[in-house]
Design an enzyme around this catalytic site. Structure first.
Site, mmCIF file in Angstrom:
data_model
loop_
_atom_site.group_PDB
_atom_site.id
_atom_site.type_symbol
_atom_site.label_atom_id
_atom_site.label_comp_id
_atom_site.label_asym_id
_atom_site.label_seq_id
_atom_site.Cartn_x
_atom_site.Cartn_y
_atom_site.Cartn_z
ATOM 1 N N TYR A 146 1.128 -1.155 -0.293
ATOM 2 C CA TYR A 146 0.382 0.076 -0.311
ATOM 3 C C TYR A 146 0.677 1.158 -0.307
ATOM 4 O O TYR A 146 0.319 1.994 -0.840
ATOM 5 C CB TYR A 146 -1.215 0.064 1.239
ATOM 6 C CG TYR A 146 -1.930 1.324 1.381
ATOM 7 C CD1 TYR A 146 -3.036 1.367 0.667
ATOM 8 C CD2 TYR A 146 -1.643 2.108 2.662
ATOM 9 C CE1 TYR A 146 -3.693 2.704 0.231
ATOM 10 C CE2 TYR A 146 -2.415 3.106 2.532
ATOM 11 C CZ TYR A 146 -4.069 3.753 2.022
ATOM 12 O OH TYR A 146 -3.889 4.367 1.400
ATOM 13 N N LYS A 150 1.436 4.030 -2.950
ATOM 14 C CA LYS A 150 0.720 6.358 -2.005
ATOM 15 C C LYS A 150 1.968 6.620 -2.540
ATOM 16 O O LYS A 150 1.996 7.710 -2.338
ATOM 17 C CB LYS A 150 0.232 5.827 -0.628
ATOM 18 C CG LYS A 150 -1.232 5.317 -0.439
ATOM 19 C CD LYS A 150 -2.263 6.042 -1.541
ATOM 20 C CE LYS A 150 -3.394 5.642 -2.028
ATOM 21 N NZ LYS A 150 -4.106 5.989 -1.927
#
Length: 231
Positions: A146, A150
């Site tokens: 993740y 990002k």
């Protein structure tokens, strides 16, 4: 007259959560809304249109963008909100898990900007808002895939800011902390040590309010990065 009267806003991930709240908030400010999401049905209403679109499929994205540009022209506001969340230890995370996070959190915003920003620049300009995360600046346990996606989104954003500086297109990155959306359902943070209870998290409307704040600044004001978190 409302602040965004007559402006066209394209918002991704509008089927629920932050995307739905953002579409509602921009609509309340007078904007015409085009919502893109995998799980919505095609619908046309009062200043609102829903287009089913899986942004991880290039042909879907191209079809949706072509429809927007041909029917309504370049948007004044583009909000890249659609994303995925994976909470998993590094040793359990596979290359396929990483690819899935990159596909929705980085490749889709990249492809969407590539398809829309040139038309925005050639028209009267506008604003592109990327929805990041507290994990686009900080690393946390179980965030390998993740956070990689990002951090990549932040890199894309900062490059676009530098490359389009001096043009009528502005770029803003909004990085919210934990927000109470369905993404937390499988995690159940209320019963896991070290996690913020959902009652203390931000609400989707809080993030939507931040998007509206950025979108309603005068063209001379450029908010490059806005970070918000629970009190």
């Amino acid at each position: 007259m409302t602040a965004l009267a007559g402006q066209l806003a394209v918002v991704t991930g509008t089927s629920r959560g932050i995307g739905a709240a953002t579409a509602d908030a921009l609509h309340a400010q007078g904007a015409r809304i085009v919502g893109l999401a995998r799980t919505i049905a095609a619908k046309e209403g009062d200043r609102r249109w829903d287009i089913p679109c899986d942004l991880t499929h290039p042909e879907d994205l191209t079809r949706a963008v072509d429809q927007v540009l041909e029917r309504w022209g370049p948007p004044n506001i583009l909000v890249s909100n659609a994303g995925g969340f994976l909470l998993q230890s590094f040793e359990q995370t596979t290359p396929g898990d990483l690819e899935a996070q990159l596909a929705i959190n980085l490749r889709a915003p990249f492809a969407l900007a590539a398809a829309v920003v040139p038309a925005m620049r050639e028209a009267s300009g506008g604003l592109v808002v990327h929805l990041g995360s507290v994990a686009d600046h900080s690393g946390f346990p179980q965030n390998a895939a993740y956070a990689s996606s990002k951090f990549g989104l932040r890199g894309l954003h900062e490059t676009l800011v530098a490359e389009y500086r001096g043009t009528p297109v502005r770029f803003s990155l909004i990085s919210p902390g934990p927000t109470d959306t369905a993404a937390w359902d499988p995690v159940d943070p209320d019963h896991r040590e070290g996690f913020l209870p959902r009652a203390k998290m931000l609400r989707p409307s809080d993030v939507a309010d931040a998007v509206v704040f950025v979108a309603t600044r005068p063209p001379r004001v450029h908010i490059e990065w806005l970070r918000l978190g629970p009190a």
